[in-house]
Motif scaffolding. Structure first.
Motif, PDB file in Angstrom:
ATOM      1  N   LEU A   1      -7.436   0.083  -5.987  1.00 59.98           N
ATOM      2  CA  LEU A   1      -6.629  -0.756  -6.287  1.00 59.98           C
ATOM      3  C   LEU A   1      -4.939   0.045  -6.320  1.00 59.98           C
ATOM      4  O   LEU A   1      -4.475  -1.064  -6.484  1.00 59.98           O
ATOM      5  CB  LEU A   1      -7.093  -1.556  -7.390  1.00 59.98           C
ATOM      6  N   GLU A   2      -5.024   0.423  -6.629  1.00 59.86           N
ATOM      7  CA  GLU A   2      -3.763   1.376  -7.469  1.00 59.86           C
ATOM      8  C   GLU A   2      -3.598   2.389  -6.111  1.00 59.86           C
ATOM      9  O   GLU A   2      -2.442   2.399  -6.693  1.00 59.86           O
ATOM     10  CB  GLU A   2      -4.693   2.801  -7.786  1.00 59.86           C
ATOM     11  N   THR A   3      -3.181   2.069  -5.489  1.00 55.21           N
ATOM     12  CA  THR A   3      -2.852   2.314  -3.989  1.00 55.21           C
ATOM     13  C   THR A   3      -1.279   1.234  -4.272  1.00 55.21           C
ATOM     14  O   THR A   3      -0.272   2.058  -3.254  1.00 55.21           O
ATOM     15  CB  THR A   3      -3.373   2.025  -2.702  1.00 55.21           C
TER      16      THR A   3
ATOM     17  N   PRO B   1       0.716  -1.331   0.077  1.00 52.25           N
ATOM     18  CA  PRO B   1      -0.135   0.201   0.194  1.00 52.25           C
ATOM     19  C   PRO B   1       1.046   1.517  -0.469  1.00 52.25           C
ATOM     20  O   PRO B   1       0.582   2.609   0.972  1.00 52.25           O
ATOM     21  CB  PRO B   1      -0.919  -0.518   1.235  1.00 52.25           C
ATOM     22  N   HIS B   2       1.490   1.602  -1.159  1.00 50.76           N
ATOM     23  CA  HIS B   2       2.714   2.699  -0.731  1.00 50.76           C
ATOM     24  C   HIS B   2       1.511   4.328  -0.851  1.00 50.76           C
ATOM     25  O   HIS B   2       2.276   5.130  -0.209  1.00 50.76           O
ATOM     26  CB  HIS B   2       3.124   2.714  -2.766  1.00 50.76           C
ATOM     27  N   ALA B   3       0.901   4.202  -1.139  1.00 50.93           N
ATOM     28  CA  ALA B   3      -0.420   5.201  -0.666  1.00 50.93           C
ATOM     29  C   ALA B   3      -1.217   5.496   0.381  1.00 50.93           C
ATOM     30  O   ALA B   3      -1.747   6.255   0.542  1.00 50.93           O
ATOM     31  CB  ALA B   3      -1.500   5.614  -2.390  1.00 50.93           C
ATOM     32  N   GLY B   4      -1.071   4.172   0.489  1.00 49.04           N
ATOM     33  CA  GLY B   4      -2.399   3.936   1.677  1.00 49.04           C
ATOM     34  C   GLY B   4      -3.384   3.269   1.231  1.00 49.04           C
ATOM     35  O   GLY B   4      -3.804   3.663   0.811  1.00 49.04           O
ATOM     36  N   THR B   5      -3.946   1.869   2.173  1.00 54.48           N
ATOM     37  CA  THR B   5      -5.449   1.523   2.524  1.00 54.48           C
ATOM     38  C   THR B   5      -5.642   1.822   3.082  1.00 54.48           C
ATOM     39  O   THR B   5      -5.826   2.292   4.418  1.00 54.48           O
ATOM     40  CB  THR B   5      -4.606  -0.181   2.144  1.00 54.48           C
ATOM     41  N   ARG B   6      -7.717   2.017   2.974  1.00 56.89           N
ATOM     42  CA  ARG B   6      -8.892   2.241   3.544  1.00 56.89           C
ATOM     43  C   ARG B   6      -9.961   1.035   4.382  1.00 56.89           C
ATOM     44  O   ARG B   6     -10.616   0.889   4.293  1.00 56.89           O
ATOM     45  CB  ARG B   6      -8.966   2.903   2.950  1.00 56.89           C
TER      46      ARG B   6
ATOM     47  N   GLY C   1       1.955   9.728   8.780  1.00 54.29           N
ATOM     48  CA  GLY C   1       2.929  10.503   8.851  1.00 54.29           C
ATOM     49  C   GLY C   1       4.158   9.770   7.662  1.00 54.29           C
ATOM     50  O   GLY C   1       4.652  10.132   7.160  1.00 54.29           O
ATOM     51  N   VAL C   2       4.050   8.172   7.256  1.00 57.05           N
ATOM     52  CA  VAL C   2       5.411   7.446   7.289  1.00 57.05           C
ATOM     53  C   VAL C   2       4.875   7.976   5.871  1.00 57.05           C
ATOM     54  O   VAL C   2       5.878   8.081   5.110  1.00 57.05           O
ATOM     55  CB  VAL C   2       4.845   6.274   8.242  1.00 57.05           C
ATOM     56  N   LEU C   3       3.952   7.377   5.036  1.00 52.87           N
ATOM     57  CA  LEU C   3       2.918   7.537   3.943  1.00 52.87           C
ATOM     58  C   LEU C   3       3.655   8.807   3.289  1.00 52.87           C
ATOM     59  O   LEU C   3       4.431   9.377   2.199  1.00 52.87           O
ATOM     60  CB  LEU C   3       2.224   8.048   3.108  1.00 52.87           C
ATOM     61  N   GLU C   4       3.349  10.625   4.574  1.00 51.87           N
ATOM     62  CA  GLU C   4       4.210  12.069   3.904  1.00 51.87           C
ATOM     63  C   GLU C   4       5.532  11.795   3.815  1.00 51.87           C
ATOM     64  O   GLU C   4       5.997  12.096   3.178  1.00 51.87           O
ATOM     65  CB  GLU C   4       3.808  12.626   4.926  1.00 51.87           C
TER      66      GLU C   4
ATOM     67  N   MET D   1      -0.658   2.205   7.499  1.00 52.54           N
ATOM     68  CA  MET D   1      -0.769   2.179   6.353  1.00 52.54           C
ATOM     69  C   MET D   1      -1.807   2.633   5.514  1.00 52.54           C
ATOM     70  O   MET D   1      -2.153   2.347   4.596  1.00 52.54           O
ATOM     71  CB  MET D   1      -0.303   0.827   6.395  1.00 52.54           C
ATOM     72  N   ARG D   2      -2.632   3.537   6.103  1.00 54.94           N
ATOM     73  CA  ARG D   2      -3.773   4.890   6.103  1.00 54.94           C
ATOM     74  C   ARG D   2      -3.267   5.630   4.676  1.00 54.94           C
ATOM     75  O   ARG D   2      -1.919   6.320   5.375  1.00 54.94           O
ATOM     76  CB  ARG D   2      -4.032   5.233   7.365  1.00 54.94           C
TER      77      ARG D   2
END
Length: 304
Positions: free
Chosen positions: A246-248, A192-197, A216-219, A211-212
């Protein structure tokens, strides 16, 4: 394939109840779900075998061309040909396999075998604790493992294949902790490179919150990385139940050399298991950097 045959009687019913396009999608989804269940059952059987760290093997020494005798001088003064048994081994870096959330190295049993059968002599499957609560801490630990592997094998770089959370840990190490010096290619599977809901009720776990989208990590991973030397290949599935949207699972970053490969017809658990994906992983690890730069940022792989 037995799963396909078992589901064929359901096809007329799907065609009667749904439009043709939706019926085809429903059949594909049923097949993918049945495969996920079968893989999960098999993985539960193998899971205990992967709890303990794997036994470290001594690296197989490789020879350089400088170590070989000159064919013109002869090897034994007889026929003037070099001994075929002493030909140099292709210089491929070690491959490090990193599992996903609440998992262990047993998920890579089939992929490891595939890589070994196609010439990878140094393969390491790493476990991190199921109690891991911070991606940053796990990435630091991964960095120490990579340094130990490089020292033990005498190699300067490794390749990494990370499934789900494992891919995110490896990316953080590469992009934020200077791991691009050590990692030549990073392949991620359903990460989940852009985060998953998916499953909002699991937000109680701190690593799930990381992973949302917007964590902070994804930012941190969205920040500029102009000098990152690692090549990225992200495999994402159009039937991945854990990636919402899916594209995350795609890598979208202007500074990273990244290729996204769409996999059609399988779910999240099948990504590190399916032989067609294994073939794609081998190709991603063997491709030259110039080829990666010339390739499109998206590709396709149909395994249904």
């Amino acid at each position: 394939m037995k799963v396909t045959r078992a589901l064929l009687p359901l096809l007329p019913l799907c065609q009667r109840l749904l439009p043709t396009r939706l019926a085809g999608l429903s059949l594909t989804l049923l097949k993918a779900t049945a495969l996920e269940i079968a893989i999960l059952a098999g993985h539960l059987v193998l899971y205990p075998s992967g709890i303990t760290p794997e036994r470290r093997r001594s690296p197989i020494p490789t020879q350089s061309l400088a170590d070989l005798p000159d064919p013109d001088l002869g090897t034994d003064g007889a026929d003037g040909t070099a001994d075929a048994a002493r030909l140099p081994t292709p210089d491929k870096p070690p491959v490090v396999l990193l599992h996903g959330f609440i998992d262990n190295r047993s998920v890579f049993v089939l992929l490891r075998r595939s890589l070994a059968q196609h010439g990878r002599q140094q393969i390491e499957s790493l476990n991190y604790s199921p109690l891991t609560c911070d991606i940053r801490t796990a990435a630091e630990l991964l960095g120490r493992h990579i340094e130990e592997i490089c020292e033990r094998t005498g190699r300067q770089q490794v390749d990494i294949v990370g499934h789900s959370l494992g891919g995110l840990i490896a990316r953080y190490y590469v992009q934020r902790l200077g791991g691009d010096v050590r990692v030549r290619t990073l392949v991620t599977l359903g990460t989940p490179h852009a985060g998953t809901r998916v499953v909002p009720l699991m937000n109680a776990h701190p690593i799930i919150r990381q992973m949302r989208p917007g964590s902070g990590v994804l930012e941190e991973l969205r920040k500029p990385a102009p000098h990152c030397r690692t090549r990225f290949v992200s495999f994402w599935s159009d039937l991945d139940q854990l990636m919402v949207p899916l594209e995350t699972a795609c890598i979208e970053h202007p500074d990273l050399l990244a290729q996204n490969v769409r996999v059609s017809g399988i779910g999240h658990l099948a990504l590190p298991v399916h032989p067609a994906v294994a073939a794609g992983i081998r190709q991603a690890l063997d491709v030259e950097e110039e080829t990666t730069r010339a390739a499109a940022h998206t590709g396709g792989l149909t395994v249904a």
